[in-house]
Scaffold this active site. Sequence first.
Site, PDB file in Angstrom:
ATOM      1  N   GLU A   1     -56.615  62.436  42.339  1.00  0.00           N
ATOM      2  CA  GLU A   1     -57.521  61.476  42.964  1.00  0.00           C
ATOM      3  C   GLU A   1     -57.009  60.062  42.699  1.00  0.00           C
ATOM      4  OE1 GLU A   1     -61.583  62.006  41.792  1.00  0.00           O
ATOM      5  OE2 GLU A   1     -61.618  64.116  42.333  1.00  0.00           O
TER       6      GLU A   1
ATOM      7  N   ASP B   1     -65.506  67.501  47.036  1.00  0.00           N
ATOM      8  CA  ASP B   1     -65.802  66.127  46.631  1.00  0.00           C
ATOM      9  C   ASP B   1     -64.819  65.679  45.558  1.00  0.00           C
ATOM     10  OD1 ASP B   1     -67.419  63.742  46.759  1.00  0.00           O
ATOM     11  OD2 ASP B   1     -68.195  64.277  44.779  1.00  0.00           O
TER      12      ASP B   1
ATOM     13  N   ILE C   1     -76.593  71.183  37.592  1.00  0.00           N
ATOM     14  CA  ILE C   1     -76.267  71.072  39.015  1.00  0.00           C
ATOM     15  C   ILE C   1     -76.419  72.428  39.695  1.00  0.00           C
ATOM     16  CG2 ILE C   1     -74.420  70.600  40.667  1.00  0.00           C
ATOM     17  CD1 ILE C   1     -73.328  68.567  38.583  1.00  0.00           C
TER      18      ILE C   1
ATOM     19  N   HIS D   1     -65.230  61.810  45.916  1.00  0.00           N
ATOM     20  CA  HIS D   1     -65.887  61.940  44.605  1.00  0.00           C
ATOM     21  C   HIS D   1     -67.163  61.086  44.549  1.00  0.00           C
ATOM     22  CE1 HIS D   1     -64.860  63.093  40.195  1.00  0.00           C
ATOM     23  NE2 HIS D   1     -66.173  63.116  40.397  1.00  0.00           N
ATOM     24  N   ILE D   2     -68.038  61.316  45.513  1.00  0.00           N
ATOM     25  CA  ILE D   2     -69.259  60.500  45.613  1.00  0.00           C
ATOM     26  C   ILE D   2     -70.540  61.331  45.600  1.00  0.00           C
ATOM     27  CG2 ILE D   2     -68.269  58.463  46.730  1.00  0.00           C
ATOM     28  CD1 ILE D   2     -69.883  61.357  48.705  1.00  0.00           C
TER      29      ILE D   2
ATOM     30  N   SER E   1     -66.876  69.998  40.879  1.00  0.00           N
ATOM     31  CA  SER E   1     -66.596  69.871  39.447  1.00  0.00           C
ATOM     32  C   SER E   1     -65.439  68.898  39.218  1.00  0.00           C
ATOM     33  CB  SER E   1     -66.303  71.243  38.838  1.00  0.00           C
ATOM     34  OG  SER E   1     -65.249  71.899  39.533  1.00  0.00           O
ATOM     35  N   ARG E   2     -64.220  69.417  39.183  1.00  0.00           N
ATOM     36  CA  ARG E   2     -63.020  68.597  39.075  1.00  0.00           C
ATOM     37  C   ARG E   2     -61.931  69.246  39.920  1.00  0.00           C
ATOM     38  NH1 ARG E   2     -66.221  65.592  37.403  1.00  0.00           N
ATOM     39  NH2 ARG E   2     -66.194  64.264  35.529  1.00  0.00           N
TER      40      ARG E   2
END
Length: 370
Positions: free
Chosen positions: A312, A307, A176, A331-332, A282-283
């Site tokens: 979440e 994102d 990425i 998260h898309i 990432s997270r």
Amino acid sequence: MVAMGGGEEFPQRGKSDRELLLFTAPHKEGDVDQIVAEIQKEFTNLDVEFVQPGSDGKTQVPKELYQRANYLTTFTWLPPNASEVPDLKFIQFLSAGVNHIANHPIYTDSKIPLLSANGVHGPQIAEWVVMMYLVHNHKYVALYEQQKQKLWKPETGKDVTDSPGKTVGILGYGSIGRQVARVAKAMGMNVLAYTASPRPTPESRRDDGFIVPGTGDPDGSFPSAWYSGLDKESLHEFLKQKIDLLVLAVPLTKTTTHFLSAAEFEVLNQSNPAGTYVVNISRGPVIDQPQLVKALNEKLIGGAALDVTDPEPLPKDDPLWDTPNVLITPHISGSTSAYSTRATQVLQENLRRLRDGKKLINEVDRDKGY
């Protein structure tokens, strides 16, 4: 369930020397049919079975089916333990990370190779990153609000910031990050790379994973400088480089949890008082979220595009929603109509490599967690 490859719906162990590839990931009719057909043409001894989630979203795989499997392709579903799948040669996940199954017995108590779909997310996530950066720099949110109010105020869109000469710091120079670098270089930006371990030689900077053709940075030539380390001192040296766009693309591990917190936002502010734009794909827990809210409110950074959040879904009463200069999506960023095809191509490549006695791509290091 769709059976492919001919023969009985559930061929029994001991009755055939054919191998079984088991898909337990949701898919739409036709989205991977071409790749699967190519796989079966190349591997003539292979049966393929698809098991779709039920209406409740849960996947129920018959025991007699998964016990015969030689290869498993999945997002989340796993057999109970390794003893239930004695012939399983590898598990191909369709996600970039496998932290979601880190406590499963297959992860903790087996040596079954776990393979990620790392490499399939680069194009779409890089576009999301750049989109958010441009939306921020070109004041598009304010301009869109004017459009909805039918207002014509050109002054709103003046004094914008463009990209040539700016610096993007990519924290986690994987597939990425490498595609972000490619797009950023095309925009005239300077690229800085940060990795967990040092990459001092040209060979160490190569990308040996899955690469979508025409994308990424296969030989690691885009960065003008490389930084590395999992300690805060090394991280701070990287953050001191007057970074305009900071992209977080690291896996979530114990070490990277809250990798960016109060001290890191202070370093960014000192090195770039104009305001670093922080993007996290990432997270969520990679950022200490309360400290991010504080940094945004105190204008220690220029803004943030997220994102991913912690947790979440982000609760409706979380202060992050109303924090200034933040853009949030659910998260898309990794979504694309080409996802299933690309991920199945990773599986196809690993089947070839196993057959040919070559090193599998994207194999997870259980000790590192990625």
